[in-house]
Design a protein around this motif. Structure first.
Motif, PDB file in Angstrom:
ATOM      1  N   ASN A  78       0.804  -1.227   0.000  1.00  0.00           N
ATOM      2  CA  ASN A  78       0.000   0.000   0.000  1.00  0.00           C
ATOM      3  C   ASN A  78       0.832   1.270   0.000  1.00  0.00           C
ATOM      4  O   ASN A  78       0.311   2.358  -0.227  1.00  0.00           O
ATOM      5  CB  ASN A  78      -0.937   0.003   1.204  1.00  0.00           C
ATOM      6  CG  ASN A  78      -2.011  -1.060   1.110  1.00  0.00           C
ATOM      7  OD1 ASN A  78      -2.340  -1.521   0.022  1.00  0.00           O
ATOM      8  ND2 ASN A  78      -2.562  -1.469   2.243  1.00  0.00           N
ATOM      9  N   ASN A  79       2.129   1.137   0.275  1.00  0.00           N
ATOM     10  CA  ASN A  79       2.995   2.311   0.287  1.00  0.00           C
ATOM     11  C   ASN A  79       3.762   2.495  -1.017  1.00  0.00           C
ATOM     12  O   ASN A  79       4.633   3.352  -1.113  1.00  0.00           O
ATOM     13  CB  ASN A  79       3.982   2.231   1.456  1.00  0.00           C
ATOM     14  CG  ASN A  79       3.289   2.472   2.783  1.00  0.00           C
ATOM     15  OD1 ASN A  79       2.460   3.366   2.905  1.00  0.00           O
ATOM     16  ND2 ASN A  79       3.604   1.651   3.770  1.00  0.00           N
ATOM     17  N   THR A 100       4.806   7.221  -3.554  1.00  0.00           N
ATOM     18  CA  THR A 100       3.936   6.724  -2.485  1.00  0.00           C
ATOM     19  C   THR A 100       2.655   7.552  -2.444  1.00  0.00           C
ATOM     20  O   THR A 100       2.669   8.746  -2.749  1.00  0.00           O
ATOM     21  CB  THR A 100       4.643   6.789  -1.123  1.00  0.00           C
ATOM     22  OG1 THR A 100       4.929   8.154  -0.790  1.00  0.00           O
ATOM     23  CG2 THR A 100       5.948   5.999  -1.148  1.00  0.00           C
ATOM     24  N   ALA A 103      -1.026   9.300   3.032  1.00  0.00           N
ATOM     25  CA  ALA A 103      -1.159   8.345   4.135  1.00  0.00           C
ATOM     26  C   ALA A 103      -1.578   9.081   5.399  1.00  0.00           C
ATOM     27  O   ALA A 103      -1.676  10.308   5.426  1.00  0.00           O
ATOM     28  CB  ALA A 103       0.163   7.614   4.346  1.00  0.00           C
ATOM     29  N   PHE A 189       3.429   6.347  12.296  1.00  0.00           N
ATOM     30  CA  PHE A 189       3.163   5.821  10.954  1.00  0.00           C
ATOM     31  C   PHE A 189       3.977   4.565  10.652  1.00  0.00           C
ATOM     32  O   PHE A 189       3.439   3.561  10.191  1.00  0.00           O
ATOM     33  CB  PHE A 189       3.451   6.901   9.903  1.00  0.00           C
ATOM     34  CG  PHE A 189       3.463   6.387   8.490  1.00  0.00           C
ATOM     35  CD1 PHE A 189       2.283   6.035   7.851  1.00  0.00           C
ATOM     36  CD2 PHE A 189       4.660   6.237   7.790  1.00  0.00           C
ATOM     37  CE1 PHE A 189       2.286   5.551   6.551  1.00  0.00           C
ATOM     38  CE2 PHE A 189       4.677   5.757   6.500  1.00  0.00           C
ATOM     39  CZ  PHE A 189       3.487   5.415   5.874  1.00  0.00           C
ATOM     40  N   SER A 192       3.049   0.950  12.409  1.00  0.00           N
ATOM     41  CA  SER A 192       1.774   0.441  11.899  1.00  0.00           C
ATOM     42  C   SER A 192       1.884   0.053  10.437  1.00  0.00           C
ATOM     43  O   SER A 192       1.364  -0.987  10.003  1.00  0.00           O
ATOM     44  CB  SER A 192       0.670   1.498  12.074  1.00  0.00           C
ATOM     45  OG  SER A 192       0.479   1.799  13.436  1.00  0.00           O
ATOM     46  N   SER A 193       2.563   0.887   9.662  1.00  0.00           N
ATOM     47  CA  SER A 193       2.742   0.613   8.243  1.00  0.00           C
ATOM     48  C   SER A 193       3.531  -0.669   8.015  1.00  0.00           C
ATOM     49  O   SER A 193       3.222  -1.461   7.115  1.00  0.00           O
ATOM     50  CB  SER A 193       3.455   1.801   7.582  1.00  0.00           C
ATOM     51  OG  SER A 193       3.754   1.522   6.232  1.00  0.00           O
ATOM     52  N   GLU A 196       1.395  -3.757   8.702  1.00  0.00           N
ATOM     53  CA  GLU A 196       0.513  -3.954   7.550  1.00  0.00           C
ATOM     54  C   GLU A 196       1.288  -4.543   6.374  1.00  0.00           C
ATOM     55  O   GLU A 196       0.781  -5.410   5.643  1.00  0.00           O
ATOM     56  CB  GLU A 196      -0.116  -2.612   7.146  1.00  0.00           C
ATOM     57  CG  GLU A 196      -1.086  -2.717   5.982  1.00  0.00           C
ATOM     58  CD  GLU A 196      -1.609  -1.355   5.547  1.00  0.00           C
ATOM     59  OE1 GLU A 196      -2.830  -1.243   5.364  1.00  0.00           O
ATOM     60  OE2 GLU A 196      -0.801  -0.418   5.386  1.00  0.00           O
TER      61      GLU A 196
END
Length: 211
Positions: A78-79, A100, A103, A189, A192-193, A196
């Motif tokens: 997702n990044n 990117t 976010a 950020f 958590s990123s 994920e």
């Protein structure tokens, strides 16, 4: 700029992060993933380390991770919204641009990064991507994107000798996102990123056929 020299330096740097267990503090933990941090020696921020075991052979996991245009990673990470090859320096060294998306509920606007990337085969059977920021005449800062700067970062895939269908994955991120972001936003950020990231990688590896 001597891209080959810089690529080899970042390869050694990431290996040192993998080998040096001192100073890391756990900041996020799940059943399958541990994310730790320590102050970066590269810039006034933190370097984050992720560790997790993925159910899948090294070949399959690497196929999902390898930094190539039109590769799988753009689809599941997702990044990573866009990944372009700017220059192929050698067979194992390239200059790439990564875009990117926004976010943190829009607090972090779209970024782009220009990096030299080294693909490295290790004596223990591991394979890694090693990257750090560079400048390139073919990609000056562009409107609509904040230019961020990756300091030595990447992924190391290590075969689990006792279980050939499992792969240990180390990830290292230390990124200057640029702009005027509050430190608290950045510090929340990345852990958590990265969690994920591992969840999405595991799901993708499970869904693809053997390579």
């Amino acid at each position: 700029m001597d891209y080959e020299h810089k690529a080899k330096e970042v390869g050694e740097c990431l290996q040192s992060y993998r080998d040096d267990a001192s100073g890391w503090k756990v900041c996020k933990k799940s059943n399958d993933t541990v994310v730790s941090w320590r102050p970066s020696s590269e810039f006034p921020g933190n370097v984050y380390k992720g560790e997790g075991v993925i159910n899948g052979s090294l070949e399959k996991v690497w196929d999902c991770l390898k930094p190539v245009p039109k590769g799988r990673r753009v689809k599941w990470d997702n990044n990573v919204k866009k990944f372009d090859l700017l220059e192929q320096v050698t067979e194992d060294i390239s200059i790439c641009r990564t875009v990117t998306p926004s976010a943190a509920m829009g607090i972090i606007s779209p970024r782009d990064f220009v990096d030299v990337i080294l693909i490295r085969q290790h004596e223990d059977g591991a394979i890694s991507s090693n990257a750090t920021n560079v400048s390139h005449q073919g990609c000056p800062p562009q409107s609509g994107y904040v230019r961020g700067f990756n300091h030595p970062c990447g992924c190391i895939c290590v075969p689990v000798s006792a279980e050939p269908n499992k792969t240990q994955v180390y990830t290292f991120f230390q990124t200057d996102l640029g702009g005027l972001l509050p430190r608290s936003v950045v510090d929340s950020f990345f852990p958590s990123s990265m969690t994920e990231f591992y969840n999405n990688l595991a799901k993708t590896v499970k869904s693809v056929k053997d390579v």
